[in-house]
Design a protein around this motif. Sequence first.
Motif, PDB file in Angstrom:
ATOM      1  N   ALA A 285     112.844 -40.495  56.111  1.00  0.00           N
ATOM      2  CA  ALA A 285     112.881 -40.616  54.648  1.00  0.00           C
ATOM      3  C   ALA A 285     114.177 -40.093  54.053  1.00  0.00           C
ATOM      4  O   ALA A 285     114.415 -40.245  52.858  1.00  0.00           O
ATOM      5  N   GLY A 286     115.009 -39.440  54.858  1.00  0.00           N
ATOM      6  CA  GLY A 286     116.237 -38.860  54.336  1.00  0.00           C
ATOM      7  C   GLY A 286     115.973 -37.667  53.434  1.00  0.00           C
ATOM      8  O   GLY A 286     116.720 -37.407  52.503  1.00  0.00           O
ATOM      9  N   PHE A 287     114.927 -36.921  53.739  1.00  0.00           N
ATOM     10  CA  PHE A 287     114.480 -35.800  52.910  1.00  0.00           C
ATOM     11  C   PHE A 287     114.793 -34.490  53.608  1.00  0.00           C
ATOM     12  O   PHE A 287     114.570 -34.361  54.811  1.00  0.00           O
ATOM     13  N   GLU A 288     115.342 -33.526  52.878  1.00  0.00           N
ATOM     14  CA  GLU A 288     115.659 -32.208  53.419  1.00  0.00           C
ATOM     15  C   GLU A 288     115.068 -31.138  52.518  1.00  0.00           C
ATOM     16  O   GLU A 288     115.089 -31.272  51.289  1.00  0.00           O
ATOM     17  N   LEU A 289     114.555 -30.075  53.136  1.00  0.00           N
ATOM     18  CA  LEU A 289     113.963 -28.975  52.386  1.00  0.00           C
ATOM     19  C   LEU A 289     114.434 -27.672  53.011  1.00  0.00           C
ATOM     20  O   LEU A 289     114.236 -27.445  54.209  1.00  0.00           O
ATOM     21  N   LEU A 290     115.049 -26.830  52.217  1.00  0.00           N
ATOM     22  CA  LEU A 290     115.548 -25.534  52.671  1.00  0.00           C
ATOM     23  C   LEU A 290     114.570 -24.457  52.232  1.00  0.00           C
ATOM     24  O   LEU A 290     114.373 -24.235  51.043  1.00  0.00           O
ATOM     25  N   VAL A 291     113.903 -23.817  53.227  1.00  0.00           N
ATOM     26  CA  VAL A 291     112.907 -22.780  52.938  1.00  0.00           C
ATOM     27  C   VAL A 291     113.082 -21.611  53.897  1.00  0.00           C
ATOM     28  O   VAL A 291     113.592 -21.776  55.002  1.00  0.00           O
ATOM     29  N   PRO A 292     112.655 -20.418  53.500  1.00  0.00           N
ATOM     30  CA  PRO A 292     112.662 -19.292  54.440  1.00  0.00           C
ATOM     31  C   PRO A 292     111.626 -19.532  55.537  1.00  0.00           C
ATOM     32  O   PRO A 292     110.499 -19.946  55.256  1.00  0.00           O
ATOM     33  N   SER A 293     112.007 -19.296  56.781  1.00  0.00           N
ATOM     34  CA  SER A 293     111.104 -19.545  57.899  1.00  0.00           C
ATOM     35  C   SER A 293     111.483 -18.669  59.087  1.00  0.00           C
ATOM     36  O   SER A 293     112.602 -18.182  59.186  1.00  0.00           O
ATOM     37  N   THR A 294     110.522 -18.501  59.988  1.00  0.00           N
ATOM     38  CA  THR A 294     110.771 -17.795  61.250  1.00  0.00           C
ATOM     39  C   THR A 294     110.781 -18.765  62.414  1.00  0.00           C
ATOM     40  O   THR A 294     110.773 -18.342  63.567  1.00  0.00           O
ATOM     41  N   ALA A 295     110.804 -20.073  62.144  1.00  0.00           N
ATOM     42  CA  ALA A 295     110.770 -21.093  63.194  1.00  0.00           C
ATOM     43  C   ALA A 295     111.999 -20.987  64.086  1.00  0.00           C
ATOM     44  O   ALA A 295     113.129 -20.850  63.610  1.00  0.00           O
ATOM     45  N   ALA A 296     111.759 -21.061  65.396  1.00  0.00           N
ATOM     46  CA  ALA A 296     112.855 -21.041  66.359  1.00  0.00           C
ATOM     47  C   ALA A 296     113.499 -22.423  66.402  1.00  0.00           C
ATOM     48  O   ALA A 296     112.813 -23.440  66.433  1.00  0.00           O
ATOM     49  N   THR A 297     114.814 -22.470  66.372  1.00  0.00           N
ATOM     50  CA  THR A 297     115.527 -23.741  66.363  1.00  0.00           C
ATOM     51  C   THR A 297     116.602 -23.753  67.443  1.00  0.00           C
ATOM     52  O   THR A 297     117.069 -22.701  67.895  1.00  0.00           O
ATOM     53  N   GLN A 298     116.988 -24.935  67.840  1.00  0.00           N
ATOM     54  CA  GLN A 298     118.048 -25.106  68.837  1.00  0.00           C
ATOM     55  C   GLN A 298     119.355 -25.582  68.205  1.00  0.00           C
ATOM     56  O   GLN A 298     120.421 -25.365  68.753  1.00  0.00           O
TER      57      GLN A 298
END
Length: 86
Positions: free
Chosen positions: A19-32
């Motif tokens: 959808a071309g949608f981006e959301l910037l939120v505080p998170s503890t998700a592990a990312t690569q």
Amino acid sequence: MRHAIHPVSRPVLFRDRAAGFELLVPSTAATQHTVQGKDGHTYPVVDVEVSSASHPFYTGTSRVVDTAGRVQRFEQRYGSTARAHR
């Protein structure tokens, strides 16, 4: 409170590529991976398959199920004996 047992919360960019949608939120998700945001800062990124921008319920493209037709097909296939046992 014990120190150093909680994960670090930081801004993470969740991205729905379909959808071309981006959301910037505080998170503890592990990312690569990381990506540069629209504001010029570099953020960790999590790619999601479905978001509110692409889910049929939120976009209004969900289909209405024809329950009356299903009941009629069931009765044709198995007869109306299912209602007689009520």
